[in-house]
Design an enzyme around this catalytic site. Structure first.
Site, short mmCIF file in Angstrom:
data_model
loop_
_atom_site.label_atom_id
_atom_site.label_comp_id
_atom_site.label_asym_id
_atom_site.label_seq_id
_atom_site.Cartn_x
_atom_site.Cartn_y
_atom_site.Cartn_z
N ARG A 1 0.83 -1.21 0.00
CA ARG A 1 0.00 0.00 0.00
C ARG A 1 0.86 1.26 0.00
O ARG A 1 0.63 2.18 -0.78
CB ARG A 1 -0.90 0.02 1.25
N ILE A 2 1.84 1.32 0.89
CA ILE A 2 2.64 2.54 1.04
C ILE A 2 3.64 2.67 -0.10
O ILE A 2 3.81 3.76 -0.67
CB ILE A 2 3.34 2.55 2.40
N ASP B 1 10.27 -6.47 -4.48
CA ASP B 1 9.16 -7.02 -3.70
C ASP B 1 9.11 -8.53 -3.92
O ASP B 1 9.49 -9.02 -4.98
CB ASP B 1 7.84 -6.38 -4.13
N ALA C 1 9.65 2.45 8.07
CA ALA C 1 8.97 1.17 8.28
C ALA C 1 9.14 0.71 9.72
O ALA C 1 8.30 1.00 10.58
CB ALA C 1 9.49 0.13 7.29
N ARG C 2 10.21 -0.01 10.03
CA ARG C 2 10.52 -0.46 11.38
C ARG C 2 12.02 -0.33 11.61
O ARG C 2 12.82 -0.64 10.71
CB ARG C 2 10.09 -1.92 11.60
N ASP D 1 13.05 7.48 10.62
CA ASP D 1 11.86 7.83 11.38
C ASP D 1 11.54 6.79 12.45
O ASP D 1 10.70 7.02 13.32
CB ASP D 1 10.65 7.98 10.44
N GLU E 1 12.68 3.12 21.10
CA GLU E 1 12.10 4.46 21.04
C GLU E 1 11.57 4.87 22.40
O GLU E 1 10.99 4.04 23.10
CB GLU E 1 10.98 4.48 19.99
N HIS F 1 9.28 8.74 14.82
CA HIS F 1 8.25 7.75 14.46
C HIS F 1 6.93 8.48 14.19
O HIS F 1 5.88 8.16 14.76
CB HIS F 1 8.07 6.70 15.55
N GLY G 1 5.61 9.01 11.00
CA GLY G 1 5.09 8.77 9.66
C GLY G 1 3.58 8.89 9.59
O GLY G 1 3.03 9.39 8.60
#
Length: 335
Positions: free
Chosen positions: A153-154, A174, A255-256, A280, A285, A302, A304
């Protein structure tokens, strides 16, 4: 009705829609009292006796292990790496999420960070604050090669946003065959070229193709990550992968944190001062690590998903999941 604990932070900061929805349906809501991201043991301590949990990215393993009351976990967001799905299934705990609401905000931030890194915007800001003024040169997206790792999606939204900048090519990596999506985006790229032709700009349309991870790393001027955190993607970017990248490449991670080996990234950026990373997300965190020492790193919190409209949509959908579950309705966003 249910006792609902909200562990995610922030929650209903600028809009009370989600809270009003829960309370108007008779649910009692307790919101994270700490004013920050909760640690696993804190979530377990605060939420173990509640019926429902509205969660962020907190690790929920300890909670799910200890609880005998929890019936549903509703994630504000799309990633499920913090939810022990097998254990939830074993204990009969339903899991839902909000996979679509987050995409617009994250994709826009990713593009902003690409521009920032390539044009050295934050770097110039740092210079001025130190009394310096070198007017640093950067690179444009127009004519560049942009790599997108993860084309869900992103990732697809990022590609569509980038087309207006007229990059030379977009490289997609992908696990799934993305031929159909690439064909659709290629048609859009051609339309954008036609518009520019009417303005007297003789530019080629952007080429979009699916390639291997190594090919993407070697050829991209900027790389943006949009894959979930799994055992396969943990430390996906480490020293061996950084060594394949162009010396001036910009790496963006919305993302992560664990997808990028932070220790290796720190060592790489120290030895490659022309390169840049925009992070990000982080392994831990709030972040207080050594990347703060470097000038060729852009650090965000973080955030986003942190646009007012997307946060409202995410929180509302997470609340709808809980309300629908208690009404024994079909939940569209159940995992």
């Amino acid at each position: 009705m249910a006792n609902v604990f909200v562990s995610t932070f922030p929650f209903c900061r600028t809009s009370k829609v989600a809270l009003d929805l829960l309370e108007s349906n008779g649910h009692k809501v307790t919101v994270n009292p700490l004013g920050r991201k909760m640690k696993p043991e804190e979530v377990a301590s605060h939420a173990k006796d509640f019926d429902a949990l509205i969660a962020g990215t907190e690790d929920l393993t300890e909670l799910v292990t200890k609880t005998n009351h929890l019936k549903i976990i509703s994630r504000v967001g799309v990633g499920l790496d913090s939810v022990p799905l097998d254990l939830c299934k074993e204990k009969g705990i339903a899991v839902a999420y909000t996979p679509d609401a987050v995409s617009p905000a994250v994709s826009e931030l990713a593009v902003c960070l690409i521009v920032d890194g390539m044009r050295k915007v934050s770097y110039a800001d740092l210079e001025i604050r130190k009394g310096e003024w070198t007017r640093p040169y950067g690179e444009r997206i127009g004519g560049a090669t942009i790599g997108i790792v993860g084309f869900g999606r992103i990732g697809k939204r990022v590609a569509s946003h980038l087309l207006g900048y007229l990059p030379k090519e977009i490289l997609v990596c992908d696990l799934m065959d993305q031929t159909e999506a690439i064909a659709s985006l290629s048609g859009l790229a051609h339309s954008i070229k036609n518009v520019n032709d009417t303005l007297g700009k003789n530019w080629s349309s952007t080429s979009i193709k699916q390639v291997s991870f190594e090919t993407l790393l070697k050829n991209s001027d900027a790389i943006t990550l949009h894959v979930p955190l799994t055992t396969q993607t943990r430390n996906l970017l480490d020293h061996s992968k950084f060594s394949l990248m162009k010396p001036k490449a910009v790496l963006v991670n919305t993302a992560r944190g664990e997808i990028v080996n932070e220790k290796d990234l720190f060592e790489y950026l120290k030895s490659a001062p022309l390169g840049c990373a925009a992070m990000d997300v982080f392994e831990e965190e709030p972040y207080h690590g050594p990347l703060c020492e470097l000038q060729n790193v852009i650090l965000t919190q973080h955030m986003g998903s942190c646009s007012n409209d997307c946060r409202e949509d995410m929180e509302r959908e997470a609340a709808e999941n809980v309300v629908g579950f208690w009404k024994e309705e079909k939940i569209e966003r159940v995992v």
